[in-house]
Design an enzyme around this catalytic site. Structure first.
Site, PDB file in Angstrom:
ATOM      1  N   GLU A 166       0.849  -1.195   0.000  1.00 21.51           N
ATOM      2  CA  GLU A 166       0.000   0.000   0.000  1.00 21.51           C
ATOM      3  C   GLU A 166       0.887   1.249   0.000  1.00 21.51           C
ATOM      4  O   GLU A 166       1.716   1.412  -0.870  1.00 21.51           O
ATOM      5  CB  GLU A 166      -0.961  -0.008   1.204  1.00 21.51           C
ATOM      6  N   ASP A 167       0.745   2.121   0.998  1.00 24.45           N
ATOM      7  CA  ASP A 167       1.517   3.363   1.022  1.00 24.45           C
ATOM      8  C   ASP A 167       2.677   3.315   2.012  1.00 24.45           C
ATOM      9  O   ASP A 167       3.254   4.357   2.323  1.00 24.45           O
ATOM     10  CB  ASP A 167       0.609   4.547   1.396  1.00 24.45           C
ATOM     11  N   ALA A 168       3.014   2.149   2.532  1.00 26.71           N
ATOM     12  CA  ALA A 168       4.098   2.073   3.512  1.00 26.71           C
ATOM     13  C   ALA A 168       5.443   2.353   2.851  1.00 26.71           C
ATOM     14  O   ALA A 168       5.632   2.156   1.650  1.00 26.71           O
ATOM     15  CB  ALA A 168       4.109   0.703   4.176  1.00 26.71           C
TER      16      ALA A 168
END
Length: 388
Positions: free
Chosen positions: A175-177
């Site tokens: 995801e956005d990690a």
């Protein structure tokens, strides 16, 4: 015309913007006016008084034909923008190449730009705030806008330049990690200082008694201050530079047990009795005494303010963001020997997931690749931007 009314708005708080008046297809401000302004012969007020520039509010703008640039002026044009980028506010003006972004991303960045850590002012070391976050090594952005120059944002930057690799890495950047380089953190990337304060008031009471600050309590055997009082000076106030732990005393304050004036006919007390009401440090993390300030107010009450400092480095779960609304949290901190590198030996500070690009559409001119290189020069910030 349908209402047969004339609306007059004179509210002091309404939003007005200045525009150059256009008559018969020609702007009223010409090159001679600009030269006079630059040489100091005219001021902006003169432009208003001479009818060259006027302020319009949002209601008037609905009925005006405003050209963005001079070459867009037509026979119906009534006004001309002084400078198109002034349509954006300060937060939106900090975004480089905003016209290359999807519009919601610019909106997100306008909200997140206010959360950016950085430098708050030249007097930040002299202030005693309730809570203040400062970036230890703020950097001026490599990619800047005209707004950044006008507001002197480079002198008070919020963010750091980072080398960013756009690639998938072991699933920890899902995801956005983001995956961070541990060696970069060791060198000070993203490190911040957290300032808090503690207060102590020494008051005078109606029965002529007052609060006192007593010296540190000594151990009977060693004649040294006990552990809770070990950071106190001889005057009973903590010393700057000392490390303070939970439950240690910052100010050894004592107050009288009786503070009211006795009623008539009642027995007058002798020497006032005091009880200890120390100001102690409460916190799970140790702090350092940065500064101690002693002052007084109009009631002759003394005020002691203590500035406490903590140093923090990025951890898993901390939020990072670029200036284009690409926010994410730290998912893993990796030793540098396990990080990818390019043929010139450049190792990224941050690894970002490439799936954050297609749907967000934040592809800009400032994003380009080196030949055979994993690491793009990407305009990223930790709370703003980038190092090559």
């Amino acid at each position: 015309m349908t209402d047969r009314c004339v609306y007059i708005s004179s509210d002091g708080g309404r939003l007005c913007r200045p525009y150059i008046i256009v008559k018969k297809g020609q702007p009223m401000v010409n090159k001679k006016h600009i030269e006079d302004l630059s040489q100091g012969y005219r001021t902006f007020e003169d432009f208003l008084h001479e009818g060259l520039v006027e302020y319009l509010d949002v209601n008037e703008e609905n009925d005006c034909q405003i050209a963005l640039y001079e070459h867009m002026i037509s026979k119906d044009t009534t006004h001309l923008e002084i400078e198109p980028f002034t349509l954006l506010g300060v937060c939106a003006g900090l975004i480089p190449y905003p016209h290359h972004n999807q519009s919601p991303r610019n909106t997100y960045q306008c909200a997140m730009g206010k959360q950016a850590m950085g430098t708050i002012g030249y007097n930040q070391r002299n202030r005693i705030d309730t809570l203040m976050y400062l970036l230890v090594y703020p950097q001026r952005p490599m990619v800047k806008t005209k707004t950044i120059e006008l507001i002197d944002f480079e002198k008070l930057p919020a963010g750091q330049n980072a080398t960013v690799a756009v690639m998938s890495y072991s699933g920890y950047d899902i995801e956005d990690a983001l995956v961070l380089n541990k060696a970069s953190l060791d060198r000070g990337f993203g490190r911040c200082l957290v300032y808090k304060n503690a207060k102590c008031t020494l008051r005078r009471y109606t029965n002529q008694t007052f609060d006192k600050v007593m010296g540190p309590m000594l151990d009977a055997a060693t004649r040294k201050p006990i552990w809770r009082h070990s950071i106190l000076d001889a005057d009973g106030i903590c010393s700057p530079g000392e490390k303070v732990e939970n439950k240690q005393v910052l100010v050894n304050k004592s107050m009288p047990t009786v503070t009211q004036t006795p009623l008539e006919g009642s027995a007058q007390p002798g020497q006032p009795q005091y009880r200890d009401v120390p100001i102690s440090y409460k916190g799970s993390t140790d702090s350092y005494i940065e500064r101690v300030m002693i002052s007084s107010n109009a009631e002759d009450a003394f005020l002691i303010k203590i500035l406490l400092r903590q140093t923090r480095r990025p951890e898993i779960g901390d939020k990072f963001s670029s200036r284009h609304g690409q926010k994410g949290v730290c998912g893993l901190i990796v030793p540098q020997e396990d990080m990818p590198f390019c043929d010139t030996g450049i190792c990224p500070d941050i690894i970002m997931n490439p799936h954050g690009y297609p749907s967000r559409m934040t592809v800009r001119l400032s994003f380009f690749w080196q030949t055979d290189c994993l690491v793009p020069h990407y305009d990223f910030c930790i709370f703003s931007i980038i190092r090559c």
